[in-house]
Design an enzyme around this catalytic site. Sequence first.
Site, mmCIF file in Angstrom:
data_model
loop_
_atom_site.group_PDB
_atom_site.id
_atom_site.type_symbol
_atom_site.label_atom_id
_atom_site.label_comp_id
_atom_site.label_asym_id
_atom_site.label_seq_id
_atom_site.Cartn_x
_atom_site.Cartn_y
_atom_site.Cartn_z
ATOM 1 N N HIS A 260 77.554 47.455 48.614
ATOM 2 C CA HIS A 260 78.232 46.501 47.402
ATOM 3 C C HIS A 260 79.517 46.136 47.742
ATOM 4 C CE1 HIS A 260 79.132 45.658 43.486
ATOM 5 N NE2 HIS A 260 78.761 46.591 42.837
ATOM 6 N N CYS A 261 80.095 46.304 48.914
ATOM 7 C CA CYS A 261 81.666 46.005 49.088
ATOM 8 C C CYS A 261 81.684 45.070 50.057
ATOM 9 C CB CYS A 261 82.358 47.277 49.419
ATOM 10 S SG CYS A 261 82.188 48.580 48.080
ATOM 11 N N ILE A 262 81.640 45.354 51.295
ATOM 12 C CA ILE A 262 81.977 44.517 52.437
ATOM 13 C C ILE A 262 81.438 43.048 52.326
ATOM 14 C CG2 ILE A 262 82.457 44.469 54.830
ATOM 15 C CD1 ILE A 262 83.541 46.978 53.538
ATOM 16 N N ASP A 265 83.260 41.667 48.431
ATOM 17 C CA ASP A 265 84.685 41.750 47.818
ATOM 18 C C ASP A 265 85.398 40.608 48.629
ATOM 19 O OD1 ASP A 265 83.671 43.762 46.779
ATOM 20 O OD2 ASP A 265 84.635 45.094 47.891
#
Length: 428
Positions: A260-262, A265
């Site tokens: 969900h991040c790298i 974001d």
Amino acid sequence: MYDLAIIGLGYVGLPLGLQFAQNGCKVAGLDVDAAKVQSIMAGKSYIHHIESSRIAEEVQAGRLTASTDFSEIKKSSAVVICVPTPLGKNREPDISYIIKTGEMIAKHLQRGTLVVLESTTYPGTTDEDLAGILEAGSGLKAGTDFHLAFSPEREDPGNPDSKVARIPKVVGGLTPACLKRATELYSRAIERIVPVSSCRAAEATKLLENIFRSVNIALVNELKVVYEAMGIDVWEIIEAAKTKPFGYMPFYPGPGLGGHCIPIDPFYLTWKAREYGQSTRFIELAGEINTSMPRHVIHKLAAALNEDGKPLKASRILLVGLAYKSNVDDDRESPGYVLLDMMKAAGAEVAYFDPYVPVIRPSREHSHWAGIKSVSWDQKTVSSFDAALICTAHANVNHQQLLDWSRLVIDSRNATNGLSGNARIVKA
Ligand SMILES: NC(=O)c1ccc[n+]([C@@H]2O[C@H](COP(=O)([O-])OP(=O)(O)OC[C@H]3O[C@@H](n4cnc5c(N)ncnc54)[C@H](O)[C@@H]3O)[C@@H](O)[C@H]2O)c1
């Protein structure tokens, strides 16, 4: 009365709520997903690495409750927001979950409440977007009538040594008083608080951390391809390089970014930077290299099958490991789905094995795979495939058996390092 309400009881909100509860705080967990709320109240976990007993203990002790009723906010002296921040169809930030949550909070916001945003986002979300929504809906003034802060979550899913209480927490407030309130709140559950000058500074810190990972992963992904052409194994090189006791930190190549991040974001910053006439070339280049990795892996698979006299079309391929990362049950943004899509588009017959993902749940990104089940792990099943493709290497998957039972194994994670069996191994 509650010490805090946590809105969004997912991978971030639930462990955070548990940590506060374990430290003696009264926590109200709020979510729009009634199934999660019911599960918590029944003392049952829905996240693999969180034990049900931890939830049951806090619920029975009356320190943790869960509800879909947002009027509980009225009884909370602080509200912490942990809702998703995905990308939209054109890879622009989608802060609609924050906006919706802000509107819900505003209806019940009381004078003197502290509101903290934890969702990863671009600098300016808290003091521009969220502050405006809270003020408009409540008639109260941020920084004067209620406190507002941003504090990014730092999670290392799948790492058993990563404990919420021990990960230092960066906090930025709208005013010095907001920072003080937020620091006091987090000090009740977290050992070290790192205050920064503003909400924007805290938002920017989180983005730096994740952009750093994205760029370094892109670097080793590029080196993987370059070294491979030279007959050099990049994984051997990383093992050697990481013996340097200073100035080097290992990152590992793979079949593409996940989670969900790298993958997401960095593009929040890219979008916001445009408003200031700035370009983010490192971020774009890293994104380009990382998103080209599934193509590289499929190319290696097709070339290896070709050597066996088989086209990818109509070949039977088993994808091993569908979660985006080892030893977790989180399959969001997993490159495994990109690989499955690419193989299917080429006419291959595909299946997957993942002990953490027994069945593919419905989701926005890969609904067309929803309902498909992991195959069983036995010699008859595994040996029926023309090739196995290791996408994620879970510790509880027996890669030795995979080599013994398969003809061809494409390994994008170096999971077969030091092993040998019947299968021909092709690193990708
Ligand atoms: N998962 C991680 O490892 C991680 C690490 C650091 C930061 N983050 C960031 O934290 C944020 C949350 O991520 P996550 O992984 O916990 O997501 P998640 O999808 O696991 O959980 C989000 C929860 O919010 C709920 N929700 C959605 N809309 C809501 C609304 N309007 N009101 C109340 N609840 C609502 C969903 O039902 C879900 O339970 C994101 O911004 C993410 O980028 C995640």
